[in-house]
Design an enzyme around this catalytic site. Structure first.
Site, PDB file in Angstrom:
ATOM      1  CD  GLU A   1     -18.965  55.884  79.613  1.00 48.75           C
ATOM      2  OE1 GLU A   1     -18.355  55.904  80.155  1.00 48.75           O
ATOM      3  OE2 GLU A   1     -19.799  55.059  78.757  1.00 48.75           O
TER       4      GLU A   1
ATOM      5  CD  GLU B   1     -18.185  56.525  74.535  1.00 48.69           C
ATOM      6  OE1 GLU B   1     -17.616  55.931  75.322  1.00 48.69           O
ATOM      7  OE2 GLU B   1     -17.707  57.798  75.352  1.00 48.69           O
TER       8      GLU B   1
HETATM    9  C1  BGP Z   1     -16.327  54.462  77.796  1.00 49.09           C
HETATM   10  C2  BGP Z   1     -15.953  56.181  77.518  1.00 49.09           C
HETATM   11  C3  BGP Z   1     -15.080  56.599  76.618  1.00 49.09           C
HETATM   12  C4  BGP Z   1     -13.725  55.211  76.785  1.00 49.09           C
HETATM   13  C5  BGP Z   1     -14.932  53.170  76.793  1.00 49.09           C
HETATM   14  C6  BGP Z   1     -14.987  52.063  76.458  1.00 49.09           C
HETATM   15  O1  BGP Z   1     -17.574  54.204  79.245  1.00 49.09           O
HETATM   16  O2  BGP Z   1     -16.735  57.048  78.071  1.00 49.09           O
HETATM   17  O3  BGP Z   1     -13.873  56.988  77.652  1.00 49.09           O
HETATM   18  O4  BGP Z   1     -13.092  54.618  76.764  1.00 49.09           O
HETATM   19  O5  BGP Z   1     -16.598  53.326  77.947  1.00 49.09           O
HETATM   20  O6  BGP Z   1     -14.014  51.657  77.704  1.00 49.09           O
HETATM   21  P1  BGP Z   1     -12.081  51.592  77.461  1.00 49.09           P
HETATM   22  O7  BGP Z   1     -11.580  52.498  77.279  1.00 49.09           O
HETATM   23  O8  BGP Z   1     -12.252  51.205  79.398  1.00 49.09           O
HETATM   24  O9  BGP Z   1     -12.394  50.622  76.667  1.00 49.09           O
END
Ligand code: BGP
Length: 492
Positions: A199, A389
């Protein structure tokens, strides 16, 4: 016949700082995420440091402005969730066996830079760290699981922050490229697919999270962006030189955006927001800084220090494929009155979309937005895509017999997979893989809590420190197993 091509890479995604634990094991150094405290939906995550005067303090992870001379680190009395994660460091064989049982074709994970180079700038790697990842990759190969490895997932060695403000300083480029080159040399026979920065566009949201920079100051951030983009391009070049068979991709945090109305002001606002995200993938996929962005810097009096040599590097180091995360879409408005009264996505802001439901964490669920995103990325770059993701963070209830009936998660994933199928079949998109986030429960990045679970596999660790870390299969485990076995045909 399946809509998904033969050899489609079904799998799951994780990140070292959110699941590995072993934060100081076997010579590992301290990374930026190791200094982030546990938060919750209500309590923000903090980053800890010592001031020049020796006072221990904590600042907001998403809005940092640490004083000059602050020394970052971990201190007594704070709860740092990355320190134990879900202890993949000691459970990797068991966890990989479960991924194998689900039929994973690929597994996305990251290497923790500080496990190989504890301060970030050593010349020789820490051998214990090198061997740990070799064992993990070898174990994955045993189950015919293709590793998909992120080189930098929200972790920067704190040694580099304390020394010269990490990515704000050009010297970090060489350190990173040395680290990446070491990884390619060590693992190129085991790992074919690599991603440079997770990201990369989220640096604007948190300089600390994405780059180990203790400020959100625009001029500093813009420089750091350039340094990461150069490092990314050099990394692509290095990978191809070491092994022409390696595939290196970028990774964008993406959420499709809509204008709130068809008013031209809203439309312009939406376009401006789109352009600011496109900037990153344009540089990484097309190989040059868009002229409009450079003009904006000029107007704002920001000198990022882009040289002719940098431009050559960017042009020569374009990525082989494009990847992105997708959880939600958002709505953009130019109307200050609306902005003052509502927030669409708790994390990313924007306006509420009346056509969509939101998760318990306020993320607006929009499967069709994923199809739009795929079409958008493919038509813009014409390179293979992976959704690396996607998923639903939710509170899971463990029944007395240990089962977890997570039909809400299955519904979320099913609807997104259906839209991926349409993007392939009807829109002609070249999608090669899908790795839903947090395939095994892990620590949340934004809130630092365990309670926000994404996994097919339940992990018994709780935010109050209880739990023995036992792993168990949720209903979604069996569902995803069937999805993979039928190459995305049977989503029932
Ligand atoms: C993205 C990241 C991850 C992950 C995901 C979910 O932004 O790359 O590392 O954690 O989001 O977000 P969260 O864990 O805050 O629910």
């Amino acid at each position: 016949m399946s809509k998904f091509p033969e050899g489609f890479l079904w799998g799951g995604a994780t990140a070292a700082n959110q699941f590995e634990g072993g934060w100081d094991a076997d010579g590992k150094g301290v990374s930026s995420s190791d200094c982030c405290t546990r938060g919750s939906r209500e309590v923000p995550r903090m980053v800890t440091y010592k001031t020049k005067e020796g006072e221990v303090k904590a600042d907001l992870m998403f809005a940092m402005n640490a004083p000059e001379g602050a020394e970052f680190g971990c201190f007594d009395g704070y709860d740092y969730p990355s320190h134990d994660g879900i202890d993949f460091y000691h459970h990797y064989k068991e966890d990989i066996a479960l991924f194998g049982e689900m039929g994973f074709k690929t597994f996305r994970m990251s290497i923790n830079w500080t496990r190989l180079f504890p301060n970030g700038d050593e010349l020789e790697p820490n051998q214990a760290g090198v061997e740990f990842y070799r064992s993990v990759f070898t174990e994955l190969r045993k189950y015919n699981i293709e590793p998909l490895v992120t080189l930098s997932h929200y972790e920067t060695p704190v040694g580099l922050t304390n020394k010269w403000n990490s990515w704000a300083d050009r010297r970090t480029i060489d350190c990173f490229v040395h680290y990446a080159t070491t990884c390619f040399k060590e693992y190129h026979t085991l790992v074919k697919y690599w991603l440079t920065f997770n990201e990369i566009n989220c640096i604007g949201m948190s300089g600390w999270m994405a780059a180990g920079i203790p400020t959100n100051d625009l001029a500093v951030i813009e420089k750091a962006k350039l340094h990461q983009l150069i490092a990314s391009a050099l990394t692509v070049k290095a990978a191809h030189e070491i092994d022409p068979g390696l595939m290196v991709g970028n990774m964008i945090g993406y959420g499709h955006t809509y204008p709130n109305t068809c008013h031209p002001d809203d439309n312009l606002k939406q376009l401006q927001s789109q352009v600011s995200i496109d900037f990153f993938s344009d540089v990484q996929a097309k190989g040059y800084y868009p002229k409009n962005i450079l003009r904006q810097y000029e107007k704002k009096g920001i000198d990022i220090g882009l040289t002719a040599e940098d431009e050559k590097i960017l042009a020569e180091g374009t990525v082989d494929f494009i990847t992105f995360s997708y959880y939600m879409s958002s709505v953009v408005t130019a109307d200050p009155k609306i902005l003052a009264t509502q927030s669409g996505n708790l994390l990313t802001g924007g306006v509420r979309n009346p056509y969509l439901k939101a998760s318990d964490w306020g993320w607006q669920i929009d499967p069709e937005g994923l199809r739009s995103s795929l079409l958008y990325f493919y038509s813009r770059y014409q390179k293979p895509l992976m959704v690396v993701e996607n998923g639903l963070g939710a509170i899971d209830k463990v029944e007395e017999d240990g089962s977890v009936h997570d039909s809400y998660r299955i519904d979320y994933l099913r609807s997104h997979i259906e839209e991926m199928g349409k993007a392939i079949e009807e829109d002609g998109v070249d999608l090669i893989g899908y790795t839903p986030w947090g395939c095994i429960d892990l620590v949340s990045a934004s809130t630092g809590e365990m309670a926000k679970r994404y996994g097919f596999i339940y992990v018994d660790y709780q935010d109050d420190g209880t739990g023995e870390g036992a792993r168990s299969r949720k209903d979604s485990f069996y569902w995803y197993q069937k999805v993979i076995a039928t190459n995305g045909e049977d989503l029932a």
